[in-house]
Design a protein around this motif. Structure first.
Motif, PDB file in Angstrom:
ATOM      1  N   GLU A  71      47.375  49.966  45.489  1.00 44.30           N
ATOM      2  CA  GLU A  71      46.940  48.755  46.185  1.00 44.30           C
ATOM      3  C   GLU A  71      45.655  48.997  46.973  1.00 44.30           C
ATOM      4  OE1 GLU A  71      48.642  45.438  46.452  1.00 44.30           O
ATOM      5  OE2 GLU A  71      49.132  46.342  44.508  1.00 44.30           O
ATOM      6  N   LYS A  72      45.444  50.246  47.384  1.00 47.58           N
ATOM      7  CA  LYS A  72      44.250  50.590  48.164  1.00 47.58           C
ATOM      8  C   LYS A  72      43.119  51.119  47.277  1.00 47.58           C
ATOM      9  CE  LYS A  72      46.132  49.551  52.123  1.00 47.58           C
ATOM     10  NZ  LYS A  72      45.661  48.385  52.912  1.00 47.58           N
ATOM     11  N   THR A  80      53.711  52.418  53.962  1.00 53.70           N
ATOM     12  CA  THR A  80      53.983  50.998  54.206  1.00 53.70           C
ATOM     13  C   THR A  80      52.912  50.042  53.694  1.00 53.70           C
ATOM     14  OG1 THR A  80      52.860  50.914  56.365  1.00 53.70           O
ATOM     15  CG2 THR A  80      55.156  51.684  56.340  1.00 53.70           C
ATOM     16  N   GLY A  81      51.706  50.546  53.465  1.00 50.78           N
ATOM     17  CA  GLY A  81      50.610  49.677  53.057  1.00 50.78           C
ATOM     18  C   GLY A  81      49.958  48.952  54.216  1.00 50.78           C
ATOM     19  N   ILE A  82      50.423  49.224  55.436  1.00 51.20           N
ATOM     20  CA  ILE A  82      49.933  48.507  56.614  1.00 51.20           C
ATOM     21  C   ILE A  82      49.140  49.445  57.517  1.00 51.20           C
ATOM     22  CG2 ILE A  82      50.623  47.214  58.677  1.00 51.20           C
ATOM     23  CD1 ILE A  82      53.103  46.333  57.146  1.00 51.20           C
ATOM     24  N   ALA A 127      58.832  40.197  53.183  1.00 51.11           N
ATOM     25  CA  ALA A 127      57.654  40.266  54.048  1.00 51.11           C
ATOM     26  C   ALA A 127      57.916  41.369  55.072  1.00 51.11           C
ATOM     27  CB  ALA A 127      57.436  38.929  54.747  1.00 51.11           C
ATOM     28  N   HIS A 128      56.956  42.259  55.237  1.00 48.36           N
ATOM     29  CA  HIS A 128      57.189  43.443  56.062  1.00 48.36           C
ATOM     30  C   HIS A 128      57.295  43.075  57.540  1.00 48.36           C
ATOM     31  CE1 HIS A 128      56.626  48.004  55.506  1.00 48.36           C
ATOM     32  NE2 HIS A 128      57.346  47.798  56.578  1.00 48.36           N
ATOM     33  N   HIS A 143      59.204  47.419  62.859  1.00 46.15           N
ATOM     34  CA  HIS A 143      59.741  48.729  62.491  1.00 46.15           C
ATOM     35  C   HIS A 143      58.673  49.824  62.554  1.00 46.15           C
ATOM     36  CE1 HIS A 143      63.600  47.112  61.301  1.00 46.15           C
ATOM     37  NE2 HIS A 143      63.000  46.209  60.552  1.00 46.15           N
ATOM     38  N   LEU A 144      57.407  49.448  62.489  1.00 46.76           N
ATOM     39  CA  LEU A 144      56.335  50.441  62.481  1.00 46.76           C
ATOM     40  C   LEU A 144      56.131  51.075  63.851  1.00 46.76           C
ATOM     41  CD1 LEU A 144      53.675  48.677  60.242  1.00 46.76           C
ATOM     42  CD2 LEU A 144      55.606  50.109  59.570  1.00 46.76           C
TER      43      LEU A 144
END
Length: 235
Positions: free
Chosen positions: A176-177, A232-234, A131-132, A136-137
């Protein structure tokens, strides 16, 4: 008041724009602008959008120097030049032949992968490690580190592999997007290189490499996704 916020307001005034209204137009939230007012700083993607809008170098927006602005004849090149001047870490990464363990240990939690994945191009399919941890971001400089690695001419096999694996992480998040292999069949990307990244099929030494800065810049414009999202996908 930060240098960025002062210069952003000055540019808005010169163009008859309201700072908050322009931010909204550029897809930046009101909450983010409030952080800028309170001495916060934009991330790389946001400051790139602002620099491109006003046709100024990124470093003009964050440095004390008030040298008159010369319109940029080539925005992509000028943005890249500005990005590369922001961090000595970027310069050292572009010149070095190996990626230090310190840098890898910084990148790994940011992109949420394992050491094994990052250093072995036999791992074609990226699977998020855990789980991210969004903590860290907050370190926006990691984006510069990753872009610096991707832009580097890979003169060692270990460097090439890290470039390839970071690129596979990007392709995973693009899928994913909603941007799968078919969506990225465009003349702006080396399709033999893309085939190698997706399948691992050897396309010849000149194609067995990762995405470079020009590729990333194109993907950012083509997809409308930020560098952070692609890494990151976030959001």
């Amino acid at each position: 008041m930060t240098v960025f916020w002062r210069k952003y307001n000055e540019l808005c005034d010169e163009h008859g724009l309201k700072p908050r209204a322009l931010a909204t137009e550029l897809g930046i939230s009101a909450a983010t602008v409030t952080k800028w007012v309170n001495d916060g700083m934009p991330n790389l993607d946001m400051i790139t959008r602002i620099a491109e809008y006003f046709d100024v170098p990124i470093d003009y927006l964050i440095n004390e120097d008030d040298t008159p602005i010369i319109p940029q004849a080539n925005k992509k090149r000028s943005v890249f030049k500005s990005v590369s001047s922001l961090s000595q870490r970027w310069v050292s990464l572009r010149r070095g032949s190996e990626i230090s363990l310190e840098t890898q240990l910084k990148i790994i939690p940011y992109v949420n992968c394992t050491v094994q994945f990052l250093n072995n191009d036999k791992y074609i399919e990226y699977v998020p490690d855990t789980a991210h941890d969004t903590e860290h971001l907050k370190d926006a400089e990691t984006i510069f580190d990753i872009l610096g690695i991707l832009d580097h001419c890979a003169d060692t096999e270990s460097y090439r592999i890290v470039q390839v694996q970071l690129s596979r992480i990007v392709l995973y998040h693009l899928k994913e997007k909603g941007f799968d292999r078919e969506a990225l069949r465009t003349e702006h990307l080396d399709q033999e290189k893309m085939e190698y990244l997706y399948t691992g099929k050897d396309s010849g030494k000149t194609h067995n490499y990762g995405l470079n800065f020009s590729d990333m810049d194109f993907l950012r414009e083509f997809t409308g996704l930020s560098y952070q999202v692609m890494f990151t996908g976030i959001e």
